[in-house]
Design a protein around this motif. Structure first.
Motif, mmCIF file in Angstrom:
data_model
loop_
_atom_site.group_PDB
_atom_site.id
_atom_site.type_symbol
_atom_site.label_atom_id
_atom_site.label_comp_id
_atom_site.label_asym_id
_atom_site.label_seq_id
_atom_site.Cartn_x
_atom_site.Cartn_y
_atom_site.Cartn_z
ATOM 1 N N ALA A 149 0.818 -1.211 0.000
ATOM 2 C CA ALA A 149 0.000 0.000 0.000
ATOM 3 C C ALA A 149 0.854 1.264 0.000
ATOM 4 N N GLY A 150 1.997 1.223 0.657
ATOM 5 C CA GLY A 150 2.864 2.390 0.687
ATOM 6 C C GLY A 150 2.402 3.490 1.634
ATOM 7 N N HIS A 151 1.391 3.211 2.443
ATOM 8 C CA HIS A 151 0.910 4.186 3.419
ATOM 9 C C HIS A 151 0.219 3.451 4.557
ATOM 10 N N GLY A 152 -0.142 4.158 5.612
ATOM 11 C CA GLY A 152 -0.795 3.566 6.779
ATOM 12 C C GLY A 152 -2.252 3.918 6.821
ATOM 13 N N PRO A 153 -2.916 3.662 7.899
ATOM 14 C CA PRO A 153 -2.385 3.257 9.192
ATOM 15 C C PRO A 153 -1.820 1.841 9.152
ATOM 16 N N TYR A 154 -0.897 1.605 10.093
ATOM 17 C CA TYR A 154 -0.194 0.331 10.116
ATOM 18 C C TYR A 154 -0.610 -0.523 11.298
ATOM 19 N N LEU A 155 -0.489 -1.811 11.094
ATOM 20 C CA LEU A 155 -0.802 -2.803 12.106
ATOM 21 C C LEU A 155 0.059 -2.567 13.347
ATOM 22 N N PHE A 156 -0.575 -2.421 14.480
ATOM 23 C CA PHE A 156 0.070 -2.279 15.788
ATOM 24 C C PHE A 156 1.043 -1.103 15.887
ATOM 25 N N ASP A 157 0.778 -0.042 15.152
ATOM 26 C CA ASP A 157 1.602 1.161 15.248
ATOM 27 C C ASP A 157 1.519 1.692 16.683
ATOM 28 N N GLY A 158 2.650 1.797 17.344
ATOM 29 C CA GLY A 158 2.690 2.314 18.707
ATOM 30 C C GLY A 158 2.622 1.253 19.794
ATOM 31 N N LEU A 159 2.662 -0.017 19.414
ATOM 32 C CA LEU A 159 2.634 -1.086 20.407
ATOM 33 C C LEU A 159 3.794 -0.890 21.372
ATOM 34 N N ARG A 160 3.530 -1.020 22.664
ATOM 35 C CA ARG A 160 4.543 -0.701 23.679
ATOM 36 C C ARG A 160 5.594 -1.783 23.864
ATOM 37 N N GLU A 161 5.183 -3.061 23.789
ATOM 38 C CA GLU A 161 6.136 -4.136 24.024
ATOM 39 C C GLU A 161 5.963 -5.251 23.009
ATOM 40 N N ARG A 162 7.018 -6.007 22.829
ATOM 41 C CA ARG A 162 6.983 -7.145 21.923
ATOM 42 C C ARG A 162 6.055 -8.217 22.491
ATOM 43 N N VAL A 163 5.312 -8.880 21.601
ATOM 44 C CA VAL A 163 4.393 -9.949 21.991
ATOM 45 C C VAL A 163 4.782 -11.198 21.213
ATOM 46 N N ARG A 164 5.010 -12.285 21.920
ATOM 47 C CA ARG A 164 5.361 -13.551 21.257
ATOM 48 C C ARG A 164 4.095 -14.285 20.852
ATOM 49 N N LEU A 165 4.091 -14.764 19.608
ATOM 50 C CA LEU A 165 2.955 -15.502 19.064
ATOM 51 C C LEU A 165 3.440 -16.826 18.501
ATOM 52 N N GLU A 166 2.552 -17.822 18.506
ATOM 53 C CA GLU A 166 2.868 -19.092 17.853
ATOM 54 C C GLU A 166 1.832 -19.344 16.767
ATOM 55 N N PRO A 167 2.282 -19.808 15.598
ATOM 56 C CA PRO A 167 1.336 -20.099 14.516
ATOM 57 C C PRO A 167 0.490 -21.320 14.855
ATOM 58 N N VAL A 168 -0.818 -21.232 14.542
ATOM 59 C CA VAL A 168 -1.704 -22.365 14.811
ATOM 60 C C VAL A 168 -2.493 -22.801 13.577
ATOM 61 N N ASP A 169 -2.565 -21.949 12.557
ATOM 62 C CA ASP A 169 -3.297 -22.329 11.354
ATOM 63 C C ASP A 169 -2.896 -21.387 10.216
ATOM 64 N N ARG A 170 -3.127 -21.872 8.997
ATOM 65 C CA ARG A 170 -2.797 -21.099 7.794
ATOM 66 C C ARG A 170 -3.720 -21.557 6.679
ATOM 67 N N ARG A 171 -4.213 -20.605 5.905
ATOM 68 C CA ARG A 171 -5.101 -20.941 4.791
ATOM 69 C C ARG A 171 -4.821 -20.009 3.620
ATOM 70 N N GLU A 172 -4.631 -20.594 2.446
ATOM 71 C CA GLU A 172 -4.387 -19.798 1.242
ATOM 72 C C GLU A 172 -5.683 -19.653 0.447
ATOM 73 N N PHE A 173 -5.847 -18.495 -0.168
ATOM 74 C CA PHE A 173 -7.026 -18.203 -0.976
ATOM 75 C C PHE A 173 -6.619 -18.051 -2.437
ATOM 76 N N ARG A 174 -7.574 -18.265 -3.331
ATOM 77 C CA ARG A 174 -7.294 -18.168 -4.772
ATOM 78 C C ARG A 174 -6.757 -16.789 -5.157
ATOM 79 N N SER A 175 -7.135 -15.757 -4.421
ATOM 80 C CA SER A 175 -6.702 -14.392 -4.722
ATOM 81 C C SER A 175 -5.227 -14.161 -4.430
ATOM 82 N N GLY A 176 -4.606 -15.107 -3.720
ATOM 83 C CA GLY A 176 -3.225 -14.925 -3.291
ATOM 84 C C GLY A 176 -3.124 -14.464 -1.847
ATOM 85 N N ALA A 177 -4.237 -14.085 -1.254
ATOM 86 C CA ALA A 177 -4.248 -13.723 0.166
ATOM 87 C C ALA A 177 -4.027 -14.980 1.003
ATOM 88 N N VAL A 178 -3.461 -14.785 2.182
ATOM 89 C CA VAL A 178 -3.195 -15.898 3.086
ATOM 90 C C VAL A 178 -3.698 -15.519 4.477
#
Length: 189
Positions: A149-178
């Motif tokens: 996109a080249g512009h915002g708003p951006y995901l979690f802009d201003g988040l105060r601390e790092r958050v650890r996440l673990e992947p639990v699922d993934r799905r691909e769509f015909r459009s190329g989105a995941v």
């Protein structure tokens, strides 16, 4: 305790603006409808509530606009019926099957989570960042679109601390989105 899930469309460069070219196709509209059907209620901040209400509230005459296809109508029907909670310090009242959430954010959302059910879904930008900072979001669902996109708003802009996440699922769509689903890793883990 029911989980709180954050779900949003995002571009590869992190833009979460609804006009960044990430309009869902029929397959993605069904995905988003399924996400709502797997939740007891939607949790919005004022800006997201007003934007969603404007776009998806059933018109007074009960007839959806001509621009909506079948998938969009199904999404709109599901969202129109859904229970909604709106976090706002500026609104005095809400409609559209919604209830205002006021007072201490942590306490109010914790009370909602403690109720029995399938889960809660939160959308938007500012509220989700605040809830992440408070450690209240249990799962994150990002539908990543192959767009810069080249512009915002951006995901979690201003988040105060790092958050650890673990992947639990993934799905691909015909459009190329995941769709990528992550669960928060507790600090005690």
């Amino acid at each position: 305790m029911r989980p709180l899930r954050y779900a949003i469309n995002v571009t590869l460069d992190g833009c979460v603006h609804h006009e960044a070219g990430v309009a869902p196709d029929e397959e993605l509209m069904r995905f988003w409808t399924e996400q709502m059907e797997n939740s007891d209620a939607e949790l919005y901040g004022r800006v997201t509530y007003e934007m969603m209400r404007e776009a998806w509230k059933r018109p007074d005459d009960g007839v959806w606009p001509d621009w909506m296809d079948e998938g969009e109508q199904e999404f709109a029907d599901t969202l129109d019926r859904a229970k909604k909670y709106v976090v706002s310090s500026t609104l005095d009242e809400v409609d559209w099957n919604a209830e205002l959430v006021q007072g201490d954010l942590r306490e109010a959302v914790q009370r909602l989570k403690e109720q029995p059910g399938k889960g809660l879904s939160v959308g938007g930008v500012a509220l989700s960042t605040a809830l992440t900072d408070l450690g209240l979001i249990d799962e994150y669902i990002f539908v990543v679109h192959p767009i810069l996109a080249g512009h915002g708003p951006y995901l979690f802009d201003g988040l105060r601390e790092r958050v650890r996440l673990e992947p639990v699922d993934r799905r691909e769509f015909r459009s190329g989105a995941v769709a990528q689903v992550y669960r928060r890793v507790d600090a005690a883990s």
